[in-house]
Design a protein around this motif. Structure first.
Motif, PDB file in Angstrom:
ATOM      1  N   HIS A   4       1.083  -1.282   0.094  1.00  0.00           N
ATOM      2  CA  HIS A   4       0.075  -0.088  -0.041  1.00  0.00           C
ATOM      3  C   HIS A   4       0.909   1.379   0.054  1.00  0.00           C
ATOM      4  O   HIS A   4       1.868   1.348   0.778  1.00  0.00           O
ATOM      5  N   GLN A   5       0.549   2.182  -1.037  1.00  0.00           N
ATOM      6  CA  GLN A   5       1.269   3.618  -1.046  1.00  0.00           C
ATOM      7  C   GLN A   5       1.699   4.350   0.341  1.00  0.00           C
ATOM      8  O   GLN A   5       2.527   4.770   0.649  1.00  0.00           O
ATOM      9  N   THR A   6       0.455   4.399   1.010  1.00  0.00           N
ATOM     10  CA  THR A   6       0.606   4.955   2.203  1.00  0.00           C
ATOM     11  C   THR A   6       1.189   4.467   3.552  1.00  0.00           C
ATOM     12  O   THR A   6       1.319   4.930   4.313  1.00  0.00           O
ATOM     13  N   GLN A   7       1.566   3.100   3.173  1.00  0.00           N
ATOM     14  CA  GLN A   7       2.287   2.264   4.398  1.00  0.00           C
ATOM     15  C   GLN A   7       3.619   2.090   3.907  1.00  0.00           C
ATOM     16  O   GLN A   7       4.664   1.460   4.588  1.00  0.00           O
ATOM     17  N   SER A   8       4.304   2.266   2.851  1.00  0.00           N
ATOM     18  CA  SER A   8       5.359   1.852   2.100  1.00  0.00           C
ATOM     19  C   SER A   8       6.499   2.920   2.401  1.00  0.00           C
ATOM     20  O   SER A   8       6.543   4.183   2.171  1.00  0.00           O
TER      21      SER A   8
END
Length: 191
Positions: A4-8
């Motif tokens: 997930h982009q927001t967790q990476s």
């Protein structure tokens, strides 16, 4: 498990000028890391680099630095970035759970950093075509060991498309035009 982009966070380990001439597939690995770093910048995923003993091994390779947008460089003395308190504290403060990792040498600094991340509870994604060693067999063995301990082997395309998530956004159209389409016919080499 999906990225997930927001967790990476993209972690590029020790692509240093003094080491690269002896790395099997080093130029190709840098090209792949630089490509994914470009995608990461476009989708607002932080890009962190490490340098191991740059006084001896040189700084990050200019070919990689020239291709990077926003990034942070961490100096380290341990083979694992996770043994450096400023690094681990800053990573914890970011609150991100997923780390896409690549670099050199796969069987030393990348592997030890990946294992340290796994031990600390992070989800680790091993960027296969951008992780290399002096000997290709050691890079493959490092990937196998990391994955046996919980890392997930991925390609740069897998990562990019998971970060993008859907195709009907302006972000996708921009990334597709600048990054995905130009490389669609390129062969992929995994180390």
């Amino acid at each position: 498990m999906r990225l997930h982009q927001t967790q990476s966070l993209l972690l590029i380990v020790d692509f240093q000028a003094g080491l690269l001439p002896v790395i099997d597939g080093g130029e190709s690995a840098i090209e792949e890391a630089a490509w994914l770093a470009g995608v990461a910048n476009a989708v607002k995923v932080p890009v962190w680099l490490t340098e191991q003993y740059p006084a001896r091994l040189g700084g990050t390779a200019p070919a990689l630095l020239d291709a990077l947008g926003e990034h942070k460089i961490w100096q380290k003395h341990h083979f694992s970035a996770m043994e450096e308190a400023p690094f681990t504290e800053a990573l914890a403060e970011r609150g991100l759970k997923q780390v896409v990792i690549c670099g050199t040498e796969a069987h030393i600094c990348v592997l030890q950093s990946a294992l340290g991340l796994l031990e600390a509870g992070y989800q680790v994604f091993w960027l296969s075509e951008a992780t290399a060693s002096r000997r290709g067999d050691e890079a493959r063995l490092a990937r196998e060991r990391a994955c046996a301990n919980g890392a997930v082997a991925v390609s740069a395309d897998m990562v990019a498309y998971e970060w993008l998530y859907q195709c009907d956004t302006p972000m996708f159209k921009d990334v597709h035009k600048r990054f995905l389409k130009p490389r669609s016919a390129r062969p992929v080499t995994f180390f």
